[in-house]
Design an enzyme around this catalytic site. Structure first.
Site, PDB file in Angstrom:
ATOM      1  N   HIS A  40       0.860  -1.233   0.023  1.00 45.15           N
ATOM      2  CA  HIS A  40       0.112   0.118   0.159  1.00 45.15           C
ATOM      3  C   HIS A  40       0.923   1.332  -0.004  1.00 45.15           C
ATOM      4  O   HIS A  40       1.748   1.462   0.932  1.00 45.15           O
ATOM      5  CB  HIS A  40      -0.773   0.042   1.333  1.00 45.15           C
ATOM      6  CG  HIS A  40      -1.875   1.253   1.472  1.00 45.15           C
ATOM      7  ND1 HIS A  40      -1.438   2.253   2.347  1.00 45.15           N
ATOM      8  CD2 HIS A  40      -2.703   1.783   0.633  1.00 45.15           C
ATOM      9  CE1 HIS A  40      -2.134   3.198   2.164  1.00 45.15           C
ATOM     10  NE2 HIS A  40      -3.003   3.091   1.278  1.00 45.15           N
ATOM     11  N   SER A  41       0.670   2.132  -0.965  1.00 43.73           N
ATOM     12  CA  SER A  41       1.072   3.610  -0.856  1.00 43.73           C
ATOM     13  C   SER A  41       2.650   3.425  -0.695  1.00 43.73           C
ATOM     14  O   SER A  41       3.322   2.935  -1.879  1.00 43.73           O
ATOM     15  CB  SER A  41       0.487   4.257   0.301  1.00 43.73           C
ATOM     16  OG  SER A  41       0.919   5.540   0.115  1.00 43.73           O
TER      17      SER A  41
END
Length: 360
Positions: free
Chosen positions: A196-197
């Protein structure tokens, strides 16, 4: 007087699993004393969760969280619902949660450089209440955060209480995390990465270091766009396209020489007032990622809706087999950047898991 947190939200989500933990990576360094005493640094905390009813899938799932977060953010939601890791345990997957090097339960040491904190106001504007600020066009569509997303709301306060400092130097962070990730994969064997991210950079680097042990990557709005950062305005960010440190390009991408980036870039027309960059053709290929299936997923209301397409274009240009899953096109609407904590989080992980089963 400091502002107190709102009343805590009880956590009620449960899954049946066995739990163990260990550390990977790291080394002894001088403690800063004149008598040669040492401390350990660069290690990564890893938590292994195994379903009680037995493992039903060939490869475990490793979650790599984004900036300011720890492995706890994938267990449950801040309003007490079941999180992605807990749901996958119910489906029979072994799950690994980690705290990135020098973060959370992975002890910080000053030799790794300064740290940064994401403020509550930044979290409100970019992740939990972006509809109120509309810093990008799609922000008006954000409907899935459970609560107001503002300081004083009990769900926001429970979420923000979980944030932790992160290393400021992305290059240092990526070197440490790539080394720790290689140790982890060597220890547990083949696995699927869910990133994520900011954690997206580590997925690319782990796969580059151990391509035979990464069976697939599910990248939830990975750090982007290529050669840029949306939070840190720094021309040296991601000079290798999707990372700040070298990747295995063919032909090789040399280190920065004479102030020029190691990958020659070509500017593309502005989208929503922003310019984007890809490699000049003929493009170098990411040879170690070329045989690893990648699913890159984007929410409808996130800032990533404006630029994840360029990350996908960059990966395809570099020879990576990547599918771009746009939630809105699948009938899943209103999601921001922290989808695994939002109201429809289980609807999303169920869709992602269908893709994972398709490559088993």
């Amino acid at each position: 007087m400091p502002t107190p947190l709102a009343a805590p939200v009880p956590v009620i989500a449960e899954s049946l699993y066995s739990r163990s933990y260990f550390y990977v990576g790291g080394e002894y360094v001088n403690a800063g004393s004149d008598d040669g005493q040492r401390v350990f640094t660069g290690q990564m905390y890893v938590e292994q969760l195994t379903p009680i009813d037995g493992v039903k899938h060939p490869w475990p799932i490793i979650f790599i969280q984004g900036g300011g977060q720890t492995g706890t953010n994938f267990l449950n939601t801040p309003d007490g619902r079941k999180g992605w890791a807990s749901w996958l345990l119910d489906q029979g997957y072994t799950v690994y949660l980690l705290d990135q090097v020098s973060r959370g339960r992975s002890s910080y040491h000053p030799s790794n450089g300064p740290i940064i904190n994401y403020t509550a106001e930044l979290a409100e504007k970019r992740w939990t209440a972006c509809r109120d600020f509309q810093l990008w066009p799609e922000a008006a569509l954000h409907t899935q955060w459970p609560g107001s997303g503002r300081v004083g709301d009990p769900v926001f306060d429970a979420y923000y209480a979980s944030t932790v400092p992160s290393l400021k130097d992305y290059g240092v962070e990526q070197k440490l995390m790539q080394a720790a990730g290689a140790h982890l994969l060597d220890r547990i064997g083949p696995a699927i990465l869910v990133t994520h991210s900011q954690g997206g950079t580590h997925g690319w680097l782990w796969a580059d270091a151990r391509p035979e042990l990464v069976k697939a990557i599910v990248a939830i709005e990975p750090s982007g766009p290529p050669f840029q950062s949306t939070i840190v305005k720094d021309p040296t960010v991601k000079i290798y396209g999707i990372t700040d440190i070298p990747m295995s390009y063919d032909p090789p991408a040399d280190a920065t020489i004479g102030g020029k980036a190691p990958l020659q870039t070509q500017e593309h027309p502005a989208l929503n007032g922003r310019n984007f960059f890809l490699q000049q053709e003929p493009a170098r290929r990411l040879k170690n990622l070329s045989r690893i299936p990648v699913l890159l997923e984007t929410g409808e209301a996130s800032s990533h809706a404006s630029y994840d397409e360029f990350t996908v274009r960059f990966l395809r240009q570099a020879g990576v087999n990547v599918k771009h899953l746009k939630l809105a096109e699948e009938g899943i609407h209103g999601n921001g950047h922290l989808q695994f904590l939002e109201k429809n989080n289980l609807e999303i992980i169920e869709m992602l898991e269908k893709w994972i089963k398709g490559i088993e």
